[in-house]
Design a protein around this motif. Structure first.
Motif, PDB file in Angstrom:
ATOM      1  N   THR A 252      40.519  36.472  26.681  1.00  0.00           N
ATOM      2  CA  THR A 252      41.897  36.706  26.215  1.00  0.00           C
ATOM      3  C   THR A 252      42.841  37.224  27.305  1.00  0.00           C
ATOM      4  N   PRO A 253      42.438  38.202  28.131  1.00  0.00           N
ATOM      5  CA  PRO A 253      43.393  38.649  29.145  1.00  0.00           C
ATOM      6  C   PRO A 253      43.872  37.513  30.039  1.00  0.00           C
ATOM      7  N   ALA A 254      42.911  36.707  30.515  1.00  0.00           N
ATOM      8  CA  ALA A 254      43.289  35.582  31.375  1.00  0.00           C
ATOM      9  C   ALA A 254      44.133  34.579  30.604  1.00  0.00           C
ATOM     10  N   ILE A 255      43.788  34.362  29.331  1.00  0.00           N
ATOM     11  CA  ILE A 255      44.531  33.397  28.521  1.00  0.00           C
ATOM     12  C   ILE A 255      45.982  33.828  28.370  1.00  0.00           C
ATOM     13  N   VAL A 256      46.188  35.121  28.085  1.00  0.00           N
ATOM     14  CA  VAL A 256      47.561  35.614  27.922  1.00  0.00           C
ATOM     15  C   VAL A 256      48.355  35.394  29.203  1.00  0.00           C
TER      16      VAL A 256
ATOM     17  N   GLN B 225      54.405  41.395  26.120  1.00  0.00           N
ATOM     18  CA  GLN B 225      54.429  42.185  27.337  1.00  0.00           C
ATOM     19  C   GLN B 225      53.232  43.134  27.449  1.00  0.00           C
ATOM     20  N   ARG B 226      52.877  43.782  26.302  1.00  0.00           N
ATOM     21  CA  ARG B 226      51.800  44.763  26.354  1.00  0.00           C
ATOM     22  C   ARG B 226      50.475  44.132  26.744  1.00  0.00           C
ATOM     23  N   TRP B 227      50.167  42.991  26.081  1.00  0.00           N
ATOM     24  CA  TRP B 227      48.912  42.307  26.399  1.00  0.00           C
ATOM     25  C   TRP B 227      48.968  41.724  27.792  1.00  0.00           C
ATOM     26  N   PHE B 228      50.176  41.300  28.165  1.00  0.00           N
ATOM     27  CA  PHE B 228      50.302  40.651  29.459  1.00  0.00           C
ATOM     28  C   PHE B 228      49.973  41.611  30.591  1.00  0.00           C
ATOM     29  N   VAL B 229      50.608  42.791  30.562  1.00  0.00           N
ATOM     30  CA  VAL B 229      50.375  43.761  31.636  1.00  0.00           C
ATOM     31  C   VAL B 229      48.901  44.146  31.682  1.00  0.00           C
ATOM     32  N   GLU B 230      48.319  44.321  30.494  1.00  0.00           N
ATOM     33  CA  GLU B 230      46.898  44.624  30.416  1.00  0.00           C
ATOM     34  C   GLU B 230      46.070  43.475  31.003  1.00  0.00           C
ATOM     35  N   GLY B 231      46.483  42.265  30.649  1.00  0.00           N
ATOM     36  CA  GLY B 231      45.751  41.080  31.102  1.00  0.00           C
ATOM     37  C   GLY B 231      45.763  40.946  32.604  1.00  0.00           C
ATOM     38  N   VAL B 232      46.919  41.231  33.213  1.00  0.00           N
ATOM     39  CA  VAL B 232      47.022  41.167  34.662  1.00  0.00           C
ATOM     40  C   VAL B 232      46.003  42.097  35.296  1.00  0.00           C
ATOM     41  N   GLU B 233      45.861  43.281  34.707  1.00  0.00           N
ATOM     42  CA  GLU B 233      44.914  44.236  35.262  1.00  0.00           C
ATOM     43  C   GLU B 233      43.481  43.748  35.096  1.00  0.00           C
ATOM     44  N   ARG B 234      43.220  43.160  33.921  1.00  0.00           N
ATOM     45  CA  ARG B 234      41.830  42.845  33.605  1.00  0.00           C
ATOM     46  C   ARG B 234      41.339  41.576  34.287  1.00  0.00           C
ATOM     47  N   THR B 235      42.263  40.688  34.696  1.00  0.00           N
ATOM     48  CA  THR B 235      41.803  39.462  35.347  1.00  0.00           C
ATOM     49  C   THR B 235      41.109  39.760  36.657  1.00  0.00           C
ATOM     50  N   GLY B 236      41.374  40.923  37.219  1.00  0.00           N
ATOM     51  CA  GLY B 236      40.712  41.240  38.474  1.00  0.00           C
ATOM     52  C   GLY B 236      39.704  42.365  38.329  1.00  0.00           C
ATOM     53  N   LEU B 237      39.300  42.622  37.106  1.00  0.00           N
ATOM     54  CA  LEU B 237      38.487  43.799  36.837  1.00  0.00           C
ATOM     55  C   LEU B 237      37.042  43.639  37.288  1.00  0.00           C
ATOM     56  N   VAL B 238      36.489  44.706  37.849  1.00  0.00           N
ATOM     57  CA  VAL B 238      35.091  44.663  38.278  1.00  0.00           C
ATOM     58  C   VAL B 238      34.223  45.552  37.415  1.00  0.00           C
ATOM     59  N   GLU B 239      34.721  46.783  37.208  1.00  0.00           N
ATOM     60  CA  GLU B 239      33.848  47.764  36.563  1.00  0.00           C
ATOM     61  C   GLU B 239      33.567  47.421  35.101  1.00  0.00           C
TER      62      GLU B 239
END
Lengths: 288, 317
Positions: free
Chosen positions: B227-231, B303-317
């Motif tokens: 979902t994050p990447a999809i958004v 916007q809320r999901w989007f900003v979150e999604g941007v962060e999560r697309t590069g998430l490692v932990e």
């Protein structure tokens, strides 16, 4: 027999995912590689479109020759100033968006508001709307005139460099508007550096300044590369780019030659970027 | 000697015994540089400045488009008009043929972005996790696709679409998207690849042990958690398809029902009369407002999901 079945099984197992990628490959052949080769082909031919079909007559390097050596106005008069301008804009965009992304990553009051705001340029700067803003003088910085900076620059620099610098300064706001995607990419990239690395560095007594240079910057290097590539590609398809205005479906042959020269210039730019980064990453690898 | 100096330096600061100077220093610079007041101030100045630069055109657009004759003639009115005048908006509405061009724009962008959403996810997943022949070669092709400006391939594409009779139809904007290409398609594949390659492998393995095929794994397990990447991809794709005027300009020659991005440049104000000249700016802004509003509203909601999604697309932990 048994071995054959096993081999077939592993083969089908191994390549069962091919149907996931197949549409993309078909699309690539149809919409990317075929037009690419065809446009290269057209740049060596005089293309005439008649009611019955398309006739191509081979003209060799004629168009390239005329663009490069005879009638260079399309290339030299409009492209070179633009290239000089791009040379300034790339580092400004990358450094600015890097800075903003690092800042947005801090914890502070109102962070979510700022993060929301920083996507806005993507919405209004990718379309025709931006021309409307520019034509109404929304892309300029007020202080240039106030401190008569422009005249100072024009005085002390040779004209061939003063003009691009001035046009960069005059469209500085525009440059910042074009940093939207880059900021987002950096923000995403910053998340890939785990917090525990910073924790460990803090315990070892590193100060934030050292942490930035020793952890954040090396960790973000791949994203700096990605962003530089993105910026190069984005700037070269900038609206108001002189070469792109020349691409229209009237003269297929000469235009294809022009756009191929242009494409090679882009590839050259990207090659330089890659070389620089290869060098930079090698030197950081040595110091580590 | 060095040891002594080191020991002195490492001596813990006892807050009770601190002098005033020391205390001020601590407030200004903080225990760590990024906690101090001075740094905070600097941060806010830069961010507010930039946010202003980003919001400025939108504010300008909204205030200019509601300025009536009185406000335009009055030099003391700079930002805020004295009275609201809606004439520009209604004029822009008819000039743009808003209901028609809006539906064309909306239909095109939503279809293209939905196609890209699925097709690019498939390709991205394949590049991240699936073995297929000549993978490295195709990946090089992907990067290559990313760097080719659309202008290089547009002329052959026009000829190609003319052969199949797609010129003056909406197919050229939609069909490439179905194959995971289209406007900036390569970027979305790269985003998806990035996202899928950092997901834990255990998820797929568990599903595979349960006997699910690769396609089941992809559509039932991997896609739903993407979902994050999809958004992110959907929003980018929608906004860029909405704003794009290059492809429609190249492929729609004689079409009457053009997308908004084209209508914006086609519908010019009447500059022959004095009133027309005076109103030109406001009318322009009203048209821009109508063109930019739909993606803006979409962004406000997502916007809320989007900003979150941007962060999560590069998430490692």
């Amino acid at each position: 027999m048994n071995a054959w079945i096993r081999m077939k099984n592993t083969l089908s197992h191994r390549y069962e995912g091919i149907f996931l990628i197949l549409p993309w490959i078909v699309g690539f052949l149809l919409f990317v590689s075929f037009p690419l080769v065809y446009s290269l082909f057209m740049s060596f031919h005089s293309v005439r479109i008649t009611g019955t079909g398309i006739t191509n007559t081979f003209v060799g390097l004629k168009y390239y020759h005329s663009i490069l050596f005879e009638d260079g106005s399309a290339l030299y008069d409009s492209l070179l100033p633009f290239l000089r301008q791009v040379l300034f804009m790339i580092p400004i965009i990358v450094i600015f968006s890097f800075m903003i992304a690092i800042m947005l990553n801090q914890r502070f009051w109102g962070r979510s508001f700022f993060r929301a705001v920083f996507f806005l340029p993507v919405i209004f700067s990718s379309g025709n709307v931006i021309d409307r803003f520019l034509s109404q003088g929304r892309g300029q910085l007020g202080f240039l005139e106030q401190f008569s900076l422009s005249t100072a620059i024009a005085q002390y620099l040779p004209a061939s460099w003063a003009t691009p610098i001035l046009s960069v300064l005059n469209s500085f706001v525009l440059i910042l508007w074009y940093s939207g995607v880059q900021i987002l990419l950096f923000l995403a990239g910053r998340q890939t550096i785990s917090a525990s690395v910073y924790e460990a560095a803090r315990i070892d007594g590193a100060n934030p300044w050292e942490m930035f240079w020793k952890i954040t910057l090396p960790g973000m290097m791949p994203f700096v590369l990605l962003n530089t590539i993105y910026t190069v590609v984005d700037l070269f398809t900038f609206p108001g780019n002189p070469i792109l205005a020349a691409v229209n479906p009237t003269q297929y042959g000469p235009t294809s030659a022009l756009i191929w020269i242009y494409f090679l210039i882009i590839l050259f730019f990207l090659g330089v970027v890659f070389l620089l980064f290869a060098k930079a990453s090698r030197s950081t690898a040595q110091t580590r | 000697m060095g040891k002594v100096i080191n020991a002195l330096r490492n001596k813990p600061i006892r807050p009770m015994l601190m002098g005033t100077g020391e205390r001020i220093r601590l407030i200004l610079f903080g225990k760590e540089a990024d906690k101090g007041l001075l740094f905070r101030l600097f941060l806010y100045v830069i961010l507010i400045e930039t946010a202003y630069l980003y919001l400025n055109p939108i504010l300008y657009m909204v205030t200019t488009m509601v300025k009536g004759l009185q406000d335009l003639l009055d030099p003391s009115v700079n930002w805020i008009p004295r009275s609201l005048y809606w004439g520009h908006l209604s004029k822009a509405w008819t000039l743009l043929r808003y209901p028609v061009s809006f539906s064309v724009s909306f239909g095109l962008s939503i279809v293209a972005s939905l196609f890209q959403l699925v097709a690019c996810a498939m390709a991205g997943y394949a590049f991240a996790r699936v073995a297929f022949p000549f993978k490295r070669f195709w990946f090089a092709c992907l990067i290559f696709t990313f760097v080719i400006p659309p202008q290089v391939t547009v002329l052959p594409l026009i000829l190609m679409y003319r052969e199949v009779g797609w010129v003056d139809t909406y197919y050229p904007m939609i069909v490439p998207a179905l194959f995971g290409h289209g406007l900036k398609g390569a970027l979305y594949v790269i985003i998806y690849r990035q996202f899928f390659s950092i997901l834990p492998k255990e998820l797929e393995e568990a599903a595979k042990i349960d006997g699910a095929s690769l396609y089941r794994v992809f559509f039932k397990v991997m896609l739903p958690i993407a979902t994050p990447a999809i958004v992110v991809v959907f929003l980018f794709s929608f906004v860029w398809n909405w704003n794009d005027s290059y492809y429609p300009m190249m492929f729609l020659f004689k079409m009457q029902d053009v997308p908004l991005s084209i209508a914006l440049t086609k519908a010019t104000a009447d500059l022959s009369t004095e009133e027309g000249q005076l109103f030109a700016k406001s009318l322009d802004m009203a048209k821009s407002f109508l063109a930019v509003m739909p993606p803006l509203i979409l962004y406000l909601f997502s916007q809320r999901w989007f900003v979150e999604g941007v962060e999560r697309t590069g998430l490692v932990e």
